[in-house]
Design a protein around this motif. Structure first.
Motif, PDB file in Angstrom:
ATOM      1  N   ILE A 147       0.851  -1.183   0.000  1.00 49.25           N
ATOM      2  CA  ILE A 147       0.000   0.000   0.000  1.00 49.25           C
ATOM      3  C   ILE A 147       0.887   1.233   0.000  1.00 49.25           C
ATOM      4  N   GLY A 148       0.389   2.317  -0.588  1.00 41.68           N
ATOM      5  CA  GLY A 148       1.199   3.521  -0.574  1.00 41.68           C
ATOM      6  C   GLY A 148       0.952   4.444  -1.752  1.00 41.68           C
ATOM      7  N   ASP A 149       1.995   5.224  -2.058  1.00 43.70           N
ATOM      8  CA  ASP A 149       1.916   6.285  -3.063  1.00 43.70           C
ATOM      9  C   ASP A 149       2.636   5.859  -4.349  1.00 43.70           C
ATOM     10  N   SER A 150       3.274   6.806  -5.025  1.00 40.77           N
ATOM     11  CA  SER A 150       3.889   6.502  -6.324  1.00 40.77           C
ATOM     12  C   SER A 150       5.020   5.486  -6.221  1.00 40.77           C
TER      13      SER A 150
ATOM     14  N   ILE B 125      13.603  15.439   5.645  1.00 40.26           N
ATOM     15  CA  ILE B 125      13.813  14.030   5.332  1.00 40.26           C
ATOM     16  C   ILE B 125      14.302  13.277   6.568  1.00 40.26           C
ATOM     17  N   GLN B 126      15.221  13.880   7.305  1.00 46.19           N
ATOM     18  CA  GLN B 126      15.710  13.230   8.527  1.00 46.19           C
ATOM     19  C   GLN B 126      14.590  13.042   9.537  1.00 46.19           C
ATOM     20  N   ILE B 127      13.751  14.059   9.682  1.00 45.78           N
ATOM     21  CA  ILE B 127      12.619  13.947  10.613  1.00 45.78           C
ATOM     22  C   ILE B 127      11.678  12.836  10.177  1.00 45.78           C
ATOM     23  N   PHE B 128      11.358  12.812   8.882  1.00 44.27           N
ATOM     24  CA  PHE B 128      10.473  11.769   8.364  1.00 44.27           C
ATOM     25  C   PHE B 128      11.065  10.383   8.612  1.00 44.27           C
ATOM     26  N   ASN B 129      12.342  10.210   8.327  1.00 42.00           N
ATOM     27  CA  ASN B 129      12.972   8.910   8.538  1.00 42.00           C
ATOM     28  C   ASN B 129      12.947   8.506  10.003  1.00 42.00           C
TER      29      ASN B 129
ATOM     30  N   LYS C 147      -1.267  11.333  -0.008  1.00 40.45           N
ATOM     31  CA  LYS C 147      -0.673  11.541   1.306  1.00 40.45           C
ATOM     32  C   LYS C 147      -0.999  10.341   2.194  1.00 40.45           C
ATOM     33  N   ALA C 148      -0.344  10.292   3.357  1.00 39.55           N
ATOM     34  CA  ALA C 148      -0.468   9.115   4.219  1.00 39.55           C
ATOM     35  C   ALA C 148      -1.907   8.862   4.643  1.00 39.55           C
ATOM     36  N   ALA C 149      -2.636   9.908   5.006  1.00 41.90           N
ATOM     37  CA  ALA C 149      -4.025   9.727   5.433  1.00 41.90           C
ATOM     38  C   ALA C 149      -4.877   9.159   4.317  1.00 41.90           C
ATOM     39  N   GLU C 150      -4.598   9.561   3.077  1.00 44.92           N
ATOM     40  CA  GLU C 150      -5.359   9.052   1.936  1.00 44.92           C
ATOM     41  C   GLU C 150      -5.047   7.584   1.678  1.00 44.92           C
ATOM     42  N   VAL C 151      -3.797   7.189   1.904  1.00 43.78           N
ATOM     43  CA  VAL C 151      -3.440   5.778   1.783  1.00 43.78           C
ATOM     44  C   VAL C 151      -4.184   4.969   2.846  1.00 43.78           C
ATOM     45  N   ARG C 152      -4.188   5.478   4.061  1.00 44.25           N
ATOM     46  CA  ARG C 152      -4.862   4.752   5.147  1.00 44.25           C
ATOM     47  C   ARG C 152      -6.358   4.587   4.862  1.00 44.25           C
ATOM     48  N   THR C 153      -7.026   5.673   4.487  1.00 43.88           N
ATOM     49  CA  THR C 153      -8.475   5.591   4.298  1.00 43.88           C
ATOM     50  C   THR C 153      -8.858   4.839   3.026  1.00 43.88           C
ATOM     51  N   GLY C 154      -7.999   4.886   2.014  1.00 44.62           N
ATOM     52  CA  GLY C 154      -8.360   4.276   0.740  1.00 44.62           C
ATOM     53  C   GLY C 154      -7.818   2.883   0.493  1.00 44.62           C
ATOM     54  N   GLN C 155      -6.783   2.487   1.228  1.00 44.68           N
ATOM     55  CA  GLN C 155      -6.107   1.227   0.903  1.00 44.68           C
ATOM     56  C   GLN C 155      -5.979   0.241   2.056  1.00 44.68           C
ATOM     57  N   LEU C 156      -5.910   0.726   3.275  1.00 41.70           N
ATOM     58  CA  LEU C 156      -5.591  -0.160   4.394  1.00 41.70           C
ATOM     59  C   LEU C 156      -6.604  -1.291   4.544  1.00 41.70           C
ATOM     60  N   GLN C 157      -7.886  -0.971   4.540  1.00 44.07           N
ATOM     61  CA  GLN C 157      -8.874  -2.029   4.762  1.00 44.07           C
ATOM     62  C   GLN C 157      -8.850  -3.050   3.640  1.00 44.07           C
TER      63      GLN C 157
ATOM     64  N   CYS D 197       4.586   5.303   2.182  1.00 43.42           N
ATOM     65  CA  CYS D 197       3.941   6.613   2.010  1.00 43.42           C
ATOM     66  C   CYS D 197       4.482   7.593   3.049  1.00 43.42           C
ATOM     67  N   GLY D 198       4.062   8.844   2.912  1.00 43.40           N
ATOM     68  CA  GLY D 198       4.507   9.904   3.805  1.00 43.40           C
ATOM     69  C   GLY D 198       5.403  10.912   3.123  1.00 43.40           C
TER      70      GLY D 198
END
Length: 231
Positions: free
Chosen positions: A37-40, A165-169, A83-93, A107-108
């Motif tokens: 699941i995720g983005d591009s 990027i460091q914060i995200f990682n 974005k991460a929230a869109e991945v969660r709502t659209g793909q996780l289930q 994602c993120g």
């Protein structure tokens, strides 16, 4: 800054594992259902690289796993620009309904590039995806990302992107540690200064980049399997 351009063919690339090496790493694999699941990056977006097969990282992983288990089932729900929230709502289930025993959450990055980037919100979204997948019994892997400002310093060196990027990682690592997920660490990968692992848009992986990503996944999965079977 001078960047490493890398080899000209997949077979000569020291950061791309051969099929034989991959098969040895995965010879104890027993996964039967693989979900992404995720983005591009999950979807597999990227331009061609001369001398490299046009095959995104997830399909390379699928191909390798199916050599050991031809019946392995696969679901890739990745969609670009999310974005991460869109991945969660659209793909996780959908992923949970698929009942994977191996899954990747990718994602993120789009959140990180937004003006209103909130590290805490991205961590919460990643947690909300990794946690239920792990609780369902799946092995899960996530990625840290390379510091692209080092690869394209003239275009991307300003504006504090490297710090983001460091914060995200850091958020990715925290979530993985919290739930026992595997981390594919591209931040410190030897190709981190190579322009040829990126497409011309300076954001997406090239097909060389996808080949390198897949090999990093194989190395981490192989280490995980070796640890499990040494107990």
């Amino acid at each position: 800054m001078t960047t490493t351009e890398g080899p000209t063919t997949e077979d000569a690339d020291p950061h791309v594992l051969s099929p034989g090496d991959v098969d040895r790493l995965l010879n104890k694999a027993s996964w039967t259902r693989f979900a992404v699941i995720g983005d591009s990056l999950a979807e597999g977006l990227g331009e061609s690289s001369p001398g490299y097969t046009d095959l995104p990282w997830a399909e390379r992983v699928l191909e390798a796993l199916r050599r050991g288990n031809p019946g392995l089932e696969y679901r890739n729900l990745g969609v670009r620009h999310l974005k991460a929230a869109e991945v969660r709502t659209g793909q996780l289930q959908q992923a949970l309904d698929f009942r994977p025993d191996l899954a990747s959450v990718v994602c993120g990055g789009n959140d990180m590039l937004a003006r209103d980037f909130s590290a805490g919100s991205v961590e919460a979204e990643l947690d909300a995806m990794v946690r239920p997948l792990r609780e369902s019994g799946a092995d899960v892997f996530v990625f840290t990302i390379q510091d692209i400002t080092k690869v394209f310093p003239e275009q991307l060196g300003g504006g504090g992107l490297s710090g983001r990027i460091q914060i995200f990682n850091d958020q990715v690592r925290k979530v993985a540690e919290r739930h026992g997920a595997l981390v594919i660490d591209m931040w410190s990968h030897p190709t981190s200064n190579s322009r040829t692992v990126f497409s011309a848009d300076m954001l997406h992986a090239s097909m060389r980049g996808h080949a390198v990503l897949a090999s990093a996944v194989f190395a981490e999965l192989g280490a995980h399997l070796a640890a499990l079977h040494s107990r």
